[in-house]
Design an enzyme around this catalytic site. Structure first.
Site, PDB file in Angstrom:
ATOM      1  N   ASN A  38       0.836  -1.236   0.087  1.00 46.79           N
ATOM      2  CA  ASN A  38      -0.002  -0.103   0.022  1.00 46.79           C
ATOM      3  C   ASN A  38       0.881   1.311  -0.012  1.00 46.79           C
ATOM      4  O   ASN A  38       1.724   1.361   0.833  1.00 46.79           O
ATOM      5  CB  ASN A  38      -0.818   0.018   1.173  1.00 46.79           C
ATOM      6  N   HIS A 123     -14.630  -4.627  11.316  1.00 50.47           N
ATOM      7  CA  HIS A 123     -14.333  -3.370  11.906  1.00 50.47           C
ATOM      8  C   HIS A 123     -15.466  -2.528  12.088  1.00 50.47           C
ATOM      9  O   HIS A 123     -16.139  -2.126  11.106  1.00 50.47           O
ATOM     10  CB  HIS A 123     -13.516  -2.626  10.770  1.00 50.47           C
ATOM     11  N   ARG A 148     -13.909  -5.396  15.871  1.00 51.16           N
ATOM     12  CA  ARG A 148     -12.571  -4.390  16.299  1.00 51.16           C
ATOM     13  C   ARG A 148     -13.673  -3.285  16.524  1.00 51.16           C
ATOM     14  O   ARG A 148     -14.260  -2.733  15.721  1.00 51.16           O
ATOM     15  CB  ARG A 148     -11.617  -4.368  15.328  1.00 51.16           C
ATOM     16  N   TYR A 160      -7.211   7.433  13.406  1.00 50.65           N
ATOM     17  CA  TYR A 160      -7.286   6.254  12.795  1.00 50.65           C
ATOM     18  C   TYR A 160      -8.077   5.349  12.902  1.00 50.65           C
ATOM     19  O   TYR A 160      -8.379   4.893  14.046  1.00 50.65           O
ATOM     20  CB  TYR A 160      -5.897   5.593  13.256  1.00 50.65           C
ATOM     21  N   ASP A 211      -7.052  -1.579  17.565  1.00 47.37           N
ATOM     22  CA  ASP A 211      -5.913  -1.311  17.179  1.00 47.37           C
ATOM     23  C   ASP A 211      -5.180  -0.219  17.522  1.00 47.37           C
ATOM     24  O   ASP A 211      -5.834   0.944  17.105  1.00 47.37           O
ATOM     25  CB  ASP A 211      -5.994  -1.406  15.579  1.00 47.37           C
ATOM     26  N   HIS A 213      -2.284   0.981  16.545  1.00 45.72           N
ATOM     27  CA  HIS A 213      -1.586   1.430  15.441  1.00 45.72           C
ATOM     28  C   HIS A 213      -0.330   2.182  15.735  1.00 45.72           C
ATOM     29  O   HIS A 213       0.026   3.336  15.168  1.00 45.72           O
ATOM     30  CB  HIS A 213      -2.320   2.396  14.530  1.00 45.72           C
ATOM     31  N   GLU A 237      -3.702  -4.525  19.521  1.00 40.37           N
ATOM     32  CA  GLU A 237      -2.735  -4.571  18.229  1.00 40.37           C
ATOM     33  C   GLU A 237      -1.833  -3.414  18.070  1.00 40.37           C
ATOM     34  O   GLU A 237      -2.010  -2.125  18.501  1.00 40.37           O
ATOM     35  CB  GLU A 237      -3.732  -4.671  17.282  1.00 40.37           C
ATOM     36  N   GLU A 263       1.676  -6.982  11.594  1.00 39.01           N
ATOM     37  CA  GLU A 263       1.370  -6.518  10.045  1.00 39.01           C
ATOM     38  C   GLU A 263       2.373  -5.844   9.252  1.00 39.01           C
ATOM     39  O   GLU A 263       2.314  -5.848   8.055  1.00 39.01           O
ATOM     40  CB  GLU A 263      -0.124  -5.953  10.098  1.00 39.01           C
ATOM     41  N   ARG A 284       0.651 -11.467  13.764  1.00 37.47           N
ATOM     42  CA  ARG A 284      -0.201 -10.839  12.696  1.00 37.47           C
ATOM     43  C   ARG A 284       0.079 -10.822  11.062  1.00 37.47           C
ATOM     44  O   ARG A 284      -0.353 -10.143  10.267  1.00 37.47           O
ATOM     45  CB  ARG A 284      -0.733  -9.431  13.021  1.00 37.47           C
ATOM     46  N   ASP A 317      -6.250  -3.395   1.692  1.00 35.52           N
ATOM     47  CA  ASP A 317      -5.211  -2.992   0.867  1.00 35.52           C
ATOM     48  C   ASP A 317      -4.516  -4.402   0.613  1.00 35.52           C
ATOM     49  O   ASP A 317      -3.540  -4.621  -0.366  1.00 35.52           O
ATOM     50  CB  ASP A 317      -4.152  -2.224   1.299  1.00 35.52           C
ATOM     51  N   GLU A 340      -8.502 -11.163  10.584  1.00 40.78           N
ATOM     52  CA  GLU A 340      -9.044  -9.853   9.868  1.00 40.78           C
ATOM     53  C   GLU A 340      -9.969 -10.148   8.706  1.00 40.78           C
ATOM     54  O   GLU A 340      -9.298 -10.396   7.715  1.00 40.78           O
ATOM     55  CB  GLU A 340      -8.047  -8.921   9.938  1.00 40.78           C
ATOM     56  N   TRP A 403       2.232   6.817  12.446  1.00 35.69           N
ATOM     57  CA  TRP A 403       0.989   6.820  11.878  1.00 35.69           C
ATOM     58  C   TRP A 403       0.208   5.332  12.161  1.00 35.69           C
ATOM     59  O   TRP A 403       0.719   4.296  12.100  1.00 35.69           O
ATOM     60  CB  TRP A 403       0.807   6.954  10.383  1.00 35.69           C
TER      61      TRP A 403
HETATM   62  O1  LIG Z   1      -5.279  -3.635  11.265  1.00 39.08           O
HETATM   63  C1  LIG Z   1      -5.265  -3.213  10.063  1.00 39.08           C
HETATM   64  O2  LIG Z   1      -5.960  -3.471   9.280  1.00 39.08           O
HETATM   65  C2  LIG Z   1      -4.593  -1.731   9.823  1.00 39.08           C
HETATM   66  O3  LIG Z   1      -3.718  -1.476  10.564  1.00 39.08           O
HETATM   67  C3  LIG Z   1      -4.682  -1.605   8.271  1.00 39.08           C
HETATM   68  O4  LIG Z   1      -5.438  -1.041   8.082  1.00 39.08           O
HETATM   69  C4  LIG Z   1      -3.399  -0.835   7.868  1.00 39.08           C
HETATM   70  O5  LIG Z   1      -3.361   0.683   8.268  1.00 39.08           O
HETATM   71  C5  LIG Z   1      -3.246  -0.692   6.502  1.00 39.08           C
HETATM   72  O6  LIG Z   1      -3.390  -2.100   6.013  1.00 39.08           O
HETATM   73  C6  LIG Z   1      -2.134  -0.026   5.885  1.00 39.08           C
HETATM   74  O7  LIG Z   1      -1.848  -0.182   4.596  1.00 39.08           O
HETATM   75 MG   LIG Z   2      -3.388  -2.885  12.243  1.00 40.52          MG
END
Ligand SMILES: O=C(O)[C@@H](O)[C@@H](O)[C@H](O)[C@H](O)CO
Ligand SMILES: [Mg+2]
Length: 403
Positions: A38, A123, A148, A160, A211, A213, A237, A263, A284, A317, A340, A403
């Site tokens: 992404n 989500h 989530r 976020y 999450d 993040h 997460e 991730e 993850r 993505d 997820e 981020w």
């Molecule tokens: O847990 C998740 O799904 C996120 O952290 C994602 O939305 C992440 O921000 C994106 O995959 C980034 O490309």
């Molecule tokens: Mg995530």
């Protein structure tokens, strides 16, 4: 022997960008692999077409492990998201081909189903706690057993995980990175309130996830984990950036809230310390960013030694090709935890026809030979690549933040 005769990199944008590798063999069999990174899509597209595809032509498509090692060790420059995403695309496409040649779904080649279906989480997000709970109720009504929760933060223009669209969250939203503003202290106040209200409204028969993040320091994450303990989160997460894996030791010392991470990891080496020191509960990684099905199985096997379960990333993505591959992996791996599942838009689903299905909060990859997913190349060609970036994040005083 199924000899590789060609491989094509297909870039398409049915509402968001996807990069797909399609490998063809001399007997006409084809296989697909997701290669989407992404916001950095074209780097992988070039890595594949300029540096990988020429080395694939003529090889025996059955030799998945040998080709993996060839691309990993042979490049000399190891690891990294671009390299590992490219290797993942090749690996996934080769498993697809092997399944088609065997006349079996890929999960059968991985040892068969270790469960009937795989639990997924959806989500739920909203500008306020009430909106988030309303969205979570929708998910409960659709049969989801795990949800989530992310909600807006009072005083912050954007947060976020909270989308403008009710159903489809798409963070890579602009031709140049958009700028978000972040306040840890405001965030740390709202999340326990969200979880308290959610338990009161939704009850205890649903798993609740969150999450972070990568936005907290270890001690802040320890505080949040402690504050959420009464509401029994399924996991927290990405509590803190994980380059320094020892950071998780500090979080662990302060909370029994389960921790998930991975991730953005791309190889077993990113996970090794966290797994061996039992600093996390869920790993993850998913197929596309961690070297494909072959490498993901190796990570899962290491995690299994320490009772750590899988929780594959499944944001939008990651294309339906990755989703299908993840579901074959999930169904067969002994230490599966959760998957997820962010639904793709109808435009994306049309470009990637697939056999996987959702029912009662769980998914199944289907029983078509191979991965059970393909790319409609004519439709893909009708959607031109459109540059899109993930946002960046600053503190209220303008300091760049994670981020
Ligand atoms: O847990 C998740 O799904 C996120 O952290 C994602 O939305 C992440 O921000 C994106 O995959 C980034 O490309
Ligand atoms: Mg995530």
């Amino acid at each position: 022997m199924p000899r590789i005769t060609a491989a094509r990199v297909i870039v398409t944008c049915p509402g968001r960008n996807f990069v797909t590798l399609k490998i063809e063999c001399n007997d006409g069999t084809t296989g697909v692999g997701d290669a989407t990174l992404n916001g950095r899509e074209m780097a992988v597209a070039s890595y594949l077409s300029d540096h990988v595809v020429p080395c694939l032509v003529g090889r025996d498509a059955h030799r998945i492990e040998d080709i993996w090692q060839y691309l990993y060790k042979g490049a000399y420059w190891r690891r990294g998201p671009v390299t590992m995403t490219a290797i993942a695309a090749v690996d996934t496409a080769l498993w697809d081909i092997k399944g088609k040649l065997a006349g079996l779904p890929v999960y059968q080649l991985l040892g068969g189903a270790a469960r009937d279906s795989v639990m997924v989480y959806g989500h739920a997000n909203g500008a306020t706690i009430e909106d988030t709970i309303a969205a979570a109720r929708d998910y409960q009504q659709q049969g989801y057993k795990a949800i989530r929760l992310q909600c807006g933060i009072p005083g912050m223009a954007s947060t976020y995980g909270v989308s403008k669209d009710r159903f489809f969250y798409e963070p890579a939203d602009a031709d140049l990175p958009s700028e978000n503003v972040w306040s840890t202290s405001k965030y740390l106040r709202i999340v326990p309130e969200l979880f308290k209200a959610a338990r009161e409204a939704l009850g205890w028969d649903v798993h609740l996830l969150h999450d972070i993040h990568h936005r907290l320091t270890p001690i802040e994450a320890g505080r949040l984990g402690k504050d959420l303990e009464p509401y029994r989160p399924f996991w927290l997460e990405d509590a803190t950036p994980a380059e320094n894996q020892d950071a998780f030791r500090l979080i662990r010392q302060h909370t029994t809230s389960p921790l998930a991470v991975g991730e953005v990891f791309n190889s077993i080496w990113d996970c090794k310390g966290l797994i061996e020191n039992q600093l996390i509960d869920y790993i993850r990684n998913t197929v596309v960013h961690a070297g494909g099905i072959t490498h993901l199985r190796r990570i899962a096997a290491l995690a299994d030694l320490y009772q750590i379960k899988t929780g594959c990333h499944g944001a939008t993505d990651l294309s339906p090709v990755c989703m299908a591959a993840a579901l074959h992996f999930d169904l067969s791996v002994p230490n599966f935890g959760i998957q997820e599942y962010m639904r793709h838009t109808p435009e994306t689903d049309a470009v990637f026809p697939h056999a996987y299905r959702f029912a009662n909060g769980a998914m199944h990859p289907g029983d078509a030979p191979g991965l059970g997913v393909d790319i409609d190349e004519d439709l893909a060609a009708a959607h031109d690549y459109k540059r899109a970036f993930l946002p960046v994040n600053r503190l209220e005083d303008g300091t760049m933040h994670d981020w």
